[in-house]
Design a protein around this motif. Structure first.
Motif, PDB file in Angstrom:
ATOM      1  N   PRO A 177     -44.273  10.907 -24.200  1.00 40.88           N
ATOM      2  CA  PRO A 177     -43.251  11.736 -23.558  1.00 40.88           C
ATOM      3  C   PRO A 177     -42.666  11.037 -22.328  1.00 40.88           C
ATOM      4  N   PRO A 178     -41.359  11.132 -22.127  1.00 33.70           N
ATOM      5  CA  PRO A 178     -40.729  10.446 -20.994  1.00 33.70           C
ATOM      6  C   PRO A 178     -41.262  10.909 -19.643  1.00 33.70           C
ATOM      7  N   GLU A 179     -41.741  12.157 -19.555  1.00 39.24           N
ATOM      8  CA  GLU A 179     -42.276  12.663 -18.285  1.00 39.24           C
ATOM      9  C   GLU A 179     -43.477  11.866 -17.800  1.00 39.24           C
ATOM     10  N   LEU A 180     -44.207  11.239 -18.729  1.00 37.57           N
ATOM     11  CA  LEU A 180     -45.382  10.466 -18.335  1.00 37.57           C
ATOM     12  C   LEU A 180     -45.003   9.098 -17.778  1.00 37.57           C
ATOM     13  N   ASP A 181     -43.809   8.625 -18.104  1.00 36.94           N
ATOM     14  CA  ASP A 181     -43.252   7.405 -17.520  1.00 36.94           C
ATOM     15  C   ASP A 181     -44.230   6.224 -17.578  1.00 36.94           C
ATOM     16  N   ILE A 182     -44.730   5.956 -18.782  1.00 32.67           N
ATOM     17  CA  ILE A 182     -45.652   4.847 -18.990  1.00 32.67           C
ATOM     18  C   ILE A 182     -45.312   4.197 -20.333  1.00 32.67           C
ATOM     19  N   PRO A 183     -45.119   2.887 -20.336  1.00 41.64           N
ATOM     20  CA  PRO A 183     -44.799   2.202 -21.594  1.00 41.64           C
ATOM     21  C   PRO A 183     -45.939   2.339 -22.608  1.00 41.64           C
ATOM     22  N   PRO A 184     -45.607   2.336 -23.910  1.00 39.84           N
ATOM     23  CA  PRO A 184     -46.627   2.523 -24.952  1.00 39.84           C
ATOM     24  C   PRO A 184     -47.805   1.563 -24.838  1.00 39.84           C
ATOM     25  N   ALA A 185     -47.547   0.287 -24.571  1.00 35.42           N
ATOM     26  CA  ALA A 185     -48.642  -0.692 -24.491  1.00 35.42           C
ATOM     27  C   ALA A 185     -49.601  -0.350 -23.350  1.00 35.42           C
ATOM     28  N   GLN A 186     -49.052   0.103 -22.223  1.00 32.18           N
ATOM     29  CA  GLN A 186     -49.909   0.461 -21.088  1.00 32.18           C
ATOM     30  C   GLN A 186     -50.682   1.747 -21.363  1.00 32.18           C
ATOM     31  N   TYR A 245     -57.713  15.246 -25.777  1.00 34.20           N
ATOM     32  CA  TYR A 245     -57.854  15.097 -24.332  1.00 34.20           C
ATOM     33  C   TYR A 245     -56.604  15.658 -23.671  1.00 34.20           C
ATOM     34  N   CYS A 246     -56.650  15.779 -22.370  1.00 41.69           N
ATOM     35  CA  CYS A 246     -55.511  16.280 -21.607  1.00 41.69           C
ATOM     36  C   CYS A 246     -55.083  15.196 -20.625  1.00 41.69           C
ATOM     37  N   ILE A 247     -53.777  14.895 -20.629  1.00 39.16           N
ATOM     38  CA  ILE A 247     -53.216  13.944 -19.668  1.00 39.16           C
ATOM     39  C   ILE A 247     -52.312  14.726 -18.734  1.00 39.16           C
ATOM     40  N   LYS A 248     -52.472  14.457 -17.444  1.00 39.45           N
ATOM     41  CA  LYS A 248     -51.708  15.196 -16.439  1.00 39.45           C
ATOM     42  C   LYS A 248     -51.094  14.222 -15.447  1.00 39.45           C
ATOM     43  N   LYS A 249     -49.835  14.466 -15.153  1.00 45.20           N
ATOM     44  CA  LYS A 249     -49.121  13.649 -14.170  1.00 45.20           C
ATOM     45  C   LYS A 249     -48.313  14.581 -13.279  1.00 45.20           C
ATOM     46  N   PRO A 250     -48.458  14.452 -11.955  1.00 42.28           N
ATOM     47  CA  PRO A 250     -47.693  15.312 -11.056  1.00 42.28           C
ATOM     48  C   PRO A 250     -46.208  14.944 -11.091  1.00 42.28           C
ATOM     49  N   GLY A 256     -60.589   9.361 -16.795  1.00 44.13           N
ATOM     50  CA  GLY A 256     -59.940   8.122 -16.404  1.00 44.13           C
ATOM     51  C   GLY A 256     -58.727   8.388 -15.532  1.00 44.13           C
ATOM     52  N   VAL A 257     -58.408   7.403 -14.693  1.00 44.36           N
ATOM     53  CA  VAL A 257     -57.284   7.512 -13.767  1.00 44.36           C
ATOM     54  C   VAL A 257     -56.453   6.242 -13.856  1.00 44.36           C
ATOM     55  N   SER A 258     -55.149   6.399 -13.948  1.00 42.60           N
ATOM     56  CA  SER A 258     -54.228   5.267 -13.865  1.00 42.60           C
ATOM     57  C   SER A 258     -53.515   5.339 -12.525  1.00 42.60           C
ATOM     58  N   HIS A 259     -53.957   4.520 -11.575  1.00 44.39           N
ATOM     59  CA  HIS A 259     -53.295   4.485 -10.273  1.00 44.39           C
ATOM     60  C   HIS A 259     -51.908   3.871 -10.405  1.00 44.39           C
ATOM     61  N   ALA A 260     -51.758   2.947 -11.337  1.00 43.06           N
ATOM     62  CA  ALA A 260     -50.463   2.289 -11.534  1.00 43.06           C
ATOM     63  C   ALA A 260     -49.390   3.286 -11.961  1.00 43.06           C
ATOM     64  N   PHE A 261     -49.770   4.308 -12.743  1.00 42.36           N
ATOM     65  CA  PHE A 261     -48.791   5.265 -13.256  1.00 42.36           C
ATOM     66  C   PHE A 261     -48.986   6.675 -12.695  1.00 42.36           C
ATOM     67  N   GLY A 262     -49.970   6.850 -11.801  1.00 44.74           N
ATOM     68  CA  GLY A 262     -50.157   8.131 -11.133  1.00 44.74           C
ATOM     69  C   GLY A 262     -50.487   9.275 -12.061  1.00 44.74           C
ATOM     70  N   LEU A 263     -51.353   9.017 -13.041  1.00 47.07           N
ATOM     71  CA  LEU A 263     -51.746  10.073 -13.969  1.00 47.07           C
ATOM     72  C   LEU A 263     -53.229   9.962 -14.253  1.00 47.07           C
TER      73      LEU A 263
END
Length: 181
Positions: A5-14, A54-59, A99-106
């Motif tokens: 989803p575009p709201e997550l703003d993370i490329p597929p490979a990442q 799982y649940c992924i959350k991004k502010p 897990g936390v992705s600091h690079a993508f803030g999610l």
């Protein structure tokens, strides 16, 4: 939806790399996403993988409301820290952060399936009242309060007064008072 989803703003490979590093997916696995309802301050998605859901959350920087309301996205780290502590203190009552992705803030956490976990807010809106749930919540809050009261380090760690004002007081109480003098 298969694509990210575009709201997550993370490329597929990442995204694949992130889920793999969390130990949730094979390196080449393509996750499936389903948008979850509720809330105006975050993009929340169920992600389906071979290992489970799982649940992924991004502010979100802009709240999902009619008026343009901007809030800091770094608030996610206080949320992650709180969920992590609460999960340690009351396991099984709070979803585990996986897990936390600091690079993508999610972050990714356990998915709590509504078929197994009732939404108390929805139940109350539908006039389904169970005194036992209220009692369980009271015990849970008392336990968390007992773990945090008089802890100066935690008070400093979670001194998020500005975020509380921006997310809870201003959009609800202050704006309501402005519109209804």
């Amino acid at each position: 939806m298969k694509s990210i989803p575009p709201e997550l703003d993370i490329p597929p490979a990442q995204m694949q790399e992130f889920l793999h590093e969390c130990g949730l997916a094979d390196a080449a696995e393509t996750p499936e996403f389903e948008q979850l309802g509720g809330g105006v301050s975050s993009a929340i998605f169920k992600v389906r993988l071979a290992s489970g859901d799982y649940c992924i959350k991004k502010p979100l920087e802009r709240l999902k409301v009619e008026k343009q309301w901007l809030v800091p996205v770094d608030r996610v780290y206080a949320e992650i820290d709180w969920l992590t502590l609460a999960h340690q203190w009351v396991p099984g009552r709070v979803p585990e952060v996986l897990g936390v992705s600091h690079a993508f803030g999610l972050y990714v956490m356990e998915y709590l399936d509504s078929a197994k976990y009732a939404n108390w807010k929805d139940n109350l809106f539908n006039e389904v009242v169970d005194d036992g749930v209220g009692t369980q919540i009271a015990v849970l809050l008392a336990t968390l309060h007992a773990r945090t009261a008089y802890d100066a380090q935690l008070a400093r760690q979670f001194a998020n007064h500005e975020n509380f004002y921006l997310l809870r007081l201003e959009p609800y109480l202050i704006e309501s008072a402005r519109l209804n003098p």
